[in-house]
Design a protein around this motif. Structure first.
Motif, PDB file in Angstrom:
ATOM      1  N   MET A   1       0.831  -1.196   0.000  1.00 40.48           N
ATOM      2  CA  MET A   1       0.000   0.000   0.000  1.00 40.48           C
ATOM      3  C   MET A   1       0.876   1.260   0.000  1.00 40.48           C
ATOM      4  N   SER A   2       2.185   1.061  -0.224  1.00 38.30           N
ATOM      5  CA  SER A   2       3.066   2.218  -0.283  1.00 38.30           C
ATOM      6  C   SER A   2       2.687   3.085  -1.483  1.00 38.30           C
ATOM      7  N   LEU A   3       2.961   4.353  -1.345  1.00 37.17           N
ATOM      8  CA  LEU A   3       2.719   5.284  -2.441  1.00 37.17           C
ATOM      9  C   LEU A   3       3.808   5.129  -3.495  1.00 37.17           C
TER      10      LEU A   3
ATOM     11  N   GLN B   1       6.514   6.826  -6.059  1.00 38.97           N
ATOM     12  CA  GLN B   1       7.366   7.991  -5.835  1.00 38.97           C
ATOM     13  C   GLN B   1       6.651   9.279  -6.270  1.00 38.97           C
TER      14      GLN B   1
ATOM     15  N   ALA C   1       4.053  10.187  -3.741  1.00 38.73           N
ATOM     16  CA  ALA C   1       4.662  10.639  -2.483  1.00 38.73           C
ATOM     17  C   ALA C   1       5.126  12.084  -2.599  1.00 38.73           C
ATOM     18  N   LEU C   2       5.640  12.453  -3.759  1.00 41.26           N
ATOM     19  CA  LEU C   2       6.239  13.776  -3.918  1.00 41.26           C
ATOM     20  C   LEU C   2       5.236  14.834  -4.388  1.00 41.26           C
TER      21      LEU C   2
ATOM     22  N   CYS D   1       4.481  -0.330   5.430  1.00 32.30           N
ATOM     23  CA  CYS D   1       5.490  -0.116   4.394  1.00 32.30           C
ATOM     24  C   CYS D   1       6.701  -1.013   4.643  1.00 32.30           C
TER      25      CYS D   1
ATOM     26  N   PRO E   1      14.699   5.859  -3.857  1.00 34.20           N
ATOM     27  CA  PRO E   1      14.237   6.849  -2.871  1.00 34.20           C
ATOM     28  C   PRO E   1      12.731   7.108  -2.936  1.00 34.20           C
ATOM     29  N   ASN E   2      12.131   7.260  -1.773  1.00 37.61           N
ATOM     30  CA  ASN E   2      10.722   7.629  -1.649  1.00 37.61           C
ATOM     31  C   ASN E   2       9.765   6.691  -2.382  1.00 37.61           C
ATOM     32  N   THR E   3      10.048   5.383  -2.315  1.00 37.09           N
ATOM     33  CA  THR E   3       9.122   4.396  -2.878  1.00 37.09           C
ATOM     34  C   THR E   3       8.586   3.479  -1.778  1.00 37.09           C
ATOM     35  N   GLN E   4       9.020   3.696  -0.537  1.00 34.97           N
ATOM     36  CA  GLN E   4       8.550   2.861   0.572  1.00 34.97           C
ATOM     37  C   GLN E   4       7.895   3.736   1.633  1.00 34.97           C
ATOM     38  N   THR E   5       6.988   4.585   1.184  1.00 38.38           N
ATOM     39  CA  THR E   5       6.323   5.483   2.125  1.00 38.38           C
ATOM     40  C   THR E   5       4.815   5.447   1.907  1.00 38.38           C
ATOM     41  N   CYS E   6       4.093   5.903   2.910  1.00 38.75           N
ATOM     42  CA  CYS E   6       2.644   5.986   2.820  1.00 38.75           C
ATOM     43  C   CYS E   6       2.193   7.192   3.640  1.00 38.75           C
TER      44      CYS E   6
ATOM     45  N   ILE F   1       4.795   9.436   6.201  1.00 36.88           N
ATOM     46  CA  ILE F   1       5.231  10.768   5.782  1.00 36.88           C
ATOM     47  C   ILE F   1       4.379  11.857   6.441  1.00 36.88           C
TER      48      ILE F   1
END
Lengths: 96, 477
Positions: free
Chosen positions: A70-72, A74, A77-78, B30, B38-43, B47
């Motif tokens: 369920m991670s976003l 990239q 996220a940005l 996650c 980078p920044n592919t293991q966030t929710c 964050i």
């Protein structure tokens, strides 16, 4: 007790804010009002009441260590970031 | 001569952060994998989006209880989280969820050598993201993959008296965490890192001196080096009549020096308060016992057993017990019939040397316990000499082939046949008649010269015992 000018300066630094002097004056007044309101609560006798950090009588709410995709992405996220570059959030230089 | 020089003693306390080997982050699902894009293991949870709620990963609690039990801590029946408030770009929520007044584990200890180092507490917290300072003068980059990865912080009492003791404590702790399989201990990747508090005081003085805190030491060597440098720096200041300033310092790995990091010290005021989004943790005796039962033999117990059951010197037992995989490898070789001291010698000598040379860990070694044991049998029954065994061993390591295969392929069988050896010796004596005469005249140390020549001629395959006795006999006639 009340909030002094140096208290305001301290909070300003902790919050990474830069206040104009009239703003600092304004916030000093507002912060003092808040404290006065809290002081009102101090008038209550709480000697018979257990201190509490949580209002609901629950303990041990856990989840299992199971990977759920369920991670976003990239991009997602940005998306809200004011600035980004090469897949990273971009922020003003941090001095180390 | 009267001197004002005082002698100082060193007081060190460590704060060690260990990343817990869970599959998922502490408060969301996650992944925790190191080195991802980078920044592919966030929710939204990790964050810090508005309106989200953290839910605690049960494994995190179990792992930290495990660590507490293995380090003789008291496990708190009642524990809770706290918010540690500060602003930094790698901390998206503006606060770190940690533990403050009610940590999960308290008052433990570890024995290092003969010394007991007390542990003040072990608590749970979340990691922050990673700041990258690239070439830009005006920007830094932030990767939040690590934000919300579970950590435990282990805080020792100021019981450590030297840099070496600090290093030994770290090594011991790492071994235990790896045995428990709760932290991979990979210091290069930052899975285990250390902040060291260090102060000096005149010998005999009770109260502690003013300390410096050296941050983010990520290798055993850096811990030792940074502390050695601090002792030197602080001793100089004190003997010159100066005062130590309480401050945070950074270790520069290039120069081997620590430098002041005075930046935001003044404003450190974390305004801790109980985390309202997470309910308290209650740990029952039953839960503790269940976890206790999952703890297998730890390094100290294994060392003692190796000394007792395999009659190993404690030096060997210590080294072999440092890693569970190494200890298992050793025991497998002994189980297959290898002599314990011989197996230990080969492991600590040639095997370690080759692994270091190839920068491999033991589990990646093509040489398995059964191969070593087979080779040892060939040495014992005289098929190959101890010298040839080294060559065979290296070949086994490189190819994974068995010793007998290698011996056969390369014709390395030891010459134990008297007739064959006779011929070689006769020829050598004949072509070195001058040395032969000198030997007969009493220069017996020339024996080594002849042994060398025969070994060279037989490519090291001559049975050394047989060679020595035959040669001595022939030279004396």
């Amino acid at each position: 007790m009340g909030i002094s000018d140096s208290d305001v300066a301290h909070i300003e630094a902790l919050s990474m804010l830069r206040l104009e002097s009239d703003e600092a004056e304004l916030f000093k007044g507002q912060l003092n009002d808040i404290l006065l309101y809290i002081d009102k609560l101090n008038e209550l006798d709480t000697s018979d009441i257990e201190p509490t950090s949580h209002v609901i009588p629950l303990t041990n709410v856990f989840r299992e260590d199971v990977l759920v995709t369920m991670s976003l992405s990239q991009d997602e996220a940005l998306k809200n970031a004011p600035d980004a570059s090469k897949g990273f959030y971009r922020v003003p230089k941090i001095i180390e | 001569m009267k001197t004002n020089m005082k002698t100082y003693e060193t007081v060190i306390g460590l704060e060690i952060h260990a990343q817990l080997s869970t599959k998922t982050k502490i408060f969301c699902s996650c992944p925790t994998q190191f080195g991802s894009v980078p920044n592919t293991q966030t929710c939204p949870i990790c964050i810090g989006m508005p309106g989200v709620l953290p839910v605690l990963n049960k494994k995190v609690v179990e792992f930290v209880i495990k660590a507490g039990l293995a380090t003789n801590c008291t496990i708190s029946k009642h524990s809770r989280f706290a918010r540690k408030n500060y602003f930094y770009p790698d901390l998206p929520k503006g606060y770190q969820i940690s533990q403050f007044d009610l940590p999960l584990c308290q008052r433990g200890s570890l024995t290092v050598g003969d010394k007991i180092i007390n542990i003040n507490r072990i608590h749970i917290e979340e990691d922050a993201g990673k700041n990258i300072h690239d070439s830009s003068d005006i920007h830094s980059l932030v990767d939040l993959n690590r934000a919300g990865v579970p950590l435990m912080e282990i805080v020792t009492e100021p019981d450590i008296a030297s840099p070496l003791e600090a290093g030994a404590f770290m090594r011991k702790l790492r071994a235990i965490l790896r045995y428990l399989e709760i932290c991979d201990g990979n210091m290069e990747e930052g899975s285990l890192r250390c902040d060291a508090n260090i102060s000096l005081r005149p010998i005999g003085q009770k109260e502690l001196g003013v300390k410096a805190e050296v941050k983010n030491l990520n290798s055993f060597r850096y811990v030792e080096k940074a502390l050695e440098y601090e002792i030197e720096r602080q001793t100089k200041i004190l003997t010159d009549g100066g005062r130590i300033i309480q401050e945070t310092r950074l270790f520069n790995t290039q120069s081997g020096k620590t430098i002041s990091m005075r930046s935001k010290e003044e404003s450190h005021d974390y305004r801790y308060f109980p985390e309202p989004d997470l309910v308290p943790i209650e740990v029952s005796d039953q839960w503790i016992n269940e976890i206790r039962e999952t703890i297998t033999e730890l390094p100290d117990q294994k060392t003692a057993r190796f000394v007792r059951d395999y009659k190993l010197p404690s030096y060997d037992a210590d080294l072999l017990s440092l890693e569970k995989y190494t200890a298992d490898w050793f025991e497998e070789a002994v189980r297959l019939g290898g002599d314990s001291k011989q197996v230990s010698n080969w492991m600590m000598g040639e095997l370690m040397r080759l692994l270091n040379e190839k920068n491999l860990s033991l589990d990646k070694s093509p040489l398995k316990p059964n191969l070593l044991v087979d080779m040892l049998k060939l040495v014992t029954d005289g098929t190959i000499s101890g010298k040839i065994a080294k060559t065979v061993f290296e070949d086994m390591f490189n190819t994974g082939k068995s010793a007998s295969e290698i011996v056969k392929e390369k014709g390395l069988v030891q010459i134990s046949d008297l007739g064959e050896l006779d011929t070689v010796i006769d020829e050598i004596i004949k072509s070195n008649s001058k040395e032969y005469e000198r030997y007969k005249a009493g220069e017996t140390k020339l024996l080594g010269f002849f042994v060398g020549l025969v070994m060279k001629a037989t490519k090291g395959k001559a049975n050394p015992k047989l060679l020595n006795s035959t040669l001595q006999k022939k030279l004396s006639t």
